[in-house]
Design an enzyme around this catalytic site. Sequence first.
Site, short mmCIF file in Angstrom:
data_model
loop_
_atom_site.label_atom_id
_atom_site.label_comp_id
_atom_site.label_asym_id
_atom_site.label_seq_id
_atom_site.Cartn_x
_atom_site.Cartn_y
_atom_site.Cartn_z
N LYS A 1 0.86 -1.19 0.00
CA LYS A 1 0.00 0.00 0.00
C LYS A 1 0.89 1.22 0.00
CE LYS A 1 -4.45 0.93 0.09
NZ LYS A 1 -5.57 0.13 -0.42
N THR B 1 -15.23 -2.27 -7.51
CA THR B 1 -15.29 -2.53 -6.07
C THR B 1 -16.75 -2.64 -5.62
OG1 THR B 1 -13.22 -1.37 -5.82
CG2 THR B 1 -14.48 -1.73 -3.81
P1 NAD Z 1 -13.11 7.92 -2.35
O1 NAD Z 1 -12.03 8.89 -2.05
O2 NAD Z 1 -13.57 7.80 -3.75
O3 NAD Z 1 -14.38 8.23 -1.44
C1 NAD Z 1 -14.34 8.25 -0.04
C2 NAD Z 1 -15.72 8.66 0.45
O4 NAD Z 1 -15.77 8.53 1.87
C3 NAD Z 1 -16.08 10.11 0.13
O5 NAD Z 1 -17.45 10.19 -0.16
C4 NAD Z 1 -15.80 10.83 1.46
O6 NAD Z 1 -16.53 12.04 1.60
C5 NAD Z 1 -16.26 9.77 2.42
N1 NAD Z 1 -15.69 9.90 3.77
C6 NAD Z 1 -14.43 10.19 4.13
N2 NAD Z 1 -14.33 10.22 5.47
C7 NAD Z 1 -15.56 9.93 5.95
C8 NAD Z 1 -16.13 9.79 7.23
N3 NAD Z 1 -15.38 9.97 8.31
N4 NAD Z 1 -17.43 9.46 7.33
C9 NAD Z 1 -18.19 9.27 6.24
N5 NAD Z 1 -17.75 9.39 5.00
C10 NAD Z 1 -16.44 9.72 4.85
O7 NAD Z 1 -12.58 6.52 -1.79
P2 NAD Z 1 -12.98 5.06 -2.26
O8 NAD Z 1 -12.03 4.65 -3.32
O9 NAD Z 1 -14.44 4.98 -2.47
O10 NAD Z 1 -12.59 4.23 -0.96
C11 NAD Z 1 -13.47 4.12 0.16
C12 NAD Z 1 -13.02 2.94 1.00
O11 NAD Z 1 -13.06 1.75 0.18
C13 NAD Z 1 -11.58 3.04 1.52
O12 NAD Z 1 -11.51 2.39 2.77
C14 NAD Z 1 -10.79 2.23 0.51
O13 NAD Z 1 -9.59 1.72 1.04
C15 NAD Z 1 -11.79 1.13 0.21
N6 NAD Z 1 -11.56 0.44 -1.06
C16 NAD Z 1 -11.62 1.14 -2.24
C17 NAD Z 1 -11.37 0.45 -3.42
C18 NAD Z 1 -11.46 1.13 -4.75
O14 NAD Z 1 -11.27 0.45 -5.77
N7 NAD Z 1 -11.76 2.40 -4.82
C19 NAD Z 1 -11.06 -0.92 -3.40
C20 NAD Z 1 -11.04 -1.59 -2.19
C21 NAD Z 1 -11.28 -0.88 -1.02
#
Ligand code: NAD
Length: 428
Positions: free
Chosen positions: A103, A187
Site C-alpha cells: 500500500k 469494487t
Molecule cells: P473515495 O475517495 O472515492 O471516497 C471516499 C468517500 O468517503 C467520500 O465520499 C468521502 O466524503 C467519504 N468519507 C471520508 N471520510 C468519511 C467519514 N469519516 N465518514 C463518512 N464518510 C467519509 O474513496 P474510495 O475509493 O471509495 O474508498 C473508500 C473505501 O473503500 C476506503 O476504505 C478504501 O480503502 C476502500 N476500497 C476502495 C477500493 C477502490 O477500488 N476504490 C477498493 C477496495 C477498497
Amino acid sequence: MRNLFDDAKSRLDKVLPLLSLPEDIAIRLAQPKLNLTVNIPVRMDDGSLKVFTGYRVQYDDTRGPYKGGIRFHPDVCIDEVTSLAFWMTVKCAVAGLPFGGAKGGVAVDAKMLSKLELERLSRGYIRAIADIIGPKRDIPAPDMYTNATIMGWMADEYNLIMREQLPGVITGKPVYLGGSKGREAATGQGALYVLECWLKRNTKKLQGMRIAVQGFGNAGYHFARLAQEAGCKVMALSDSKGAIYSKDGLDPKKIMFHRKKHNELKAMLYCDVSICEEAENEVMTNEELLALDVDVLVLAAMENQITKDNAVKIQAKLILEIANGPITSQADEILQKNNAVVIPDVLANAGGVTVSYFEWVQNRAGYYWEEEEVNEKLKYLLQKQAGIIFNTAEEKKVTLRSAAYIEGLERISGAIQNRGTKEYFQNL
Ligand code: NAD
C-alpha cells in the site's frame, strides 16, 4: 485505543490457533518486508515550495508481485499504510489472485491543491518510489482521494523514467491509457456479487432490501447505484460532512449527476459540495446513519467507523465492509454477541483488486476485453471464493472474517513453505 496495525494483526492472532502452521509463518507475517518513507518537494502555483511525506509499504510478495493502492489523505501515516498493506496481502490471497500485498499513501489534503499541483505531487511520488515498483515487482492502484486521472499521470511518469511503455505498472488507469473496462465500478460491483451470494445462501433476495451506505466515493457510489438497480431501497447515504435519509429511498445516480455537473463546471477533480447540500432530504450525522434500522449497513468510507463505543447502537443484522478496516476487533466481538453478521473487507471489497488483476493481465497480453466479459469473470471468481469462505465458516463454526483469514493464511503459508528454506541459508 491501540494502534491500527496492532488491531489488524490481532485478526491474525485469532485464527492462527485454528491452523496448524509452522511458528515461522506467524513470525514472518508479523511485519512487512519493506517500509519506505519519502519526502516529495512540490512547486506550488504561487511559486513557493512545499514538501509532502509519502510512504510505500511492501508487506509480502511470496504469492506474486506486490499489489496495493495509493491513498491521498491528511491522516496518512506509516501505521495506517502498514495496516492497509497487511490487509492487501490477505485480500489477494482470499481472492485467489497471484499477488502479494502493498500500500502507499501521501499525507495531503488533496482537495486543497490545484489540479496542476496535484499532478506535480503525483509525479513526484512516483519518482520517489520508482526504484521499488514495476509490472513484475509492485503494482499500485487508486484508493481514497486518488482516481483514474491520477493513475494516468503516475503511469506516464513511470514510463518517462523507464523510457519504455509499461502500462502494467499501475492499474485503475483511464481506459484511454490501457485501463480495464469495468474497473471504475468494480469494487461496488464485486461487493454486490458477494452480498447476492450470501443472501442466496440464506434464501433471501436483493430485491426490497433496505440499505444504508456510509461513504459516497468511488466504492460507495457504484455500490449504491448498482444495488438500487438490482431492486434495493437506498435509505441513506453519507460523505465526510454528513448523511441524508429518505424513507421512500434515494436515487444515487441523480445525486451523483448533480455532483459531476458541479465538478465539470468548476473544472475540479474533487467535489467541494457535500451530499447534504444537494438533495431535499432529511439530513443526519454519520453516527445516526450507522445506527439506522436497515437490512444491510454498508461501510464504504474508511477505517475505525464502528468501535467499542458505538457498536451497541448498530441495529442492522447484516454489515458489508467495502472500506478497509471499518470495524475494530473489539467492535467485532460486540456485533457478534448481538448476532450481526459481518461480510469482511478482505472478501467484500476484493472486486477492485480483482479487476485490477484483469487490467494487468490485459496490459501484459496487449489484448482488451469488453465490459460484459470483465463482469462475468469478476462474478465467477468472487462468488467462487465467497462460497469457499461461507463453507469454511459453517464447517469450523467461525465468523466470516475468521473463515476468510483461515483461507487466506493457508494460501500464503502454502506459498511460503513451498518456496523452500532460503531464510535459513541466508542467515548461516
Ligand atoms: P473515495 O475517495 O472515492 O471516497 C471516499 C468517500 O468517503 C467520500 O465520499 C468521502 O466524503 C467519504 N468519507 C471520508 N471520510 C468519511 C467519514 N469519516 N465518514 C463518512 N464518510 C467519509 O474513496 P474510495 O475509493 O471509495 O474508498 C473508500 C473505501 O473503500 C476506503 O476504505 C478504501 O480503502 C476502500 N476500497 C476502495 C477500493 C477502490 O477500488 N476504490 C477498493 C477496495 C477498497
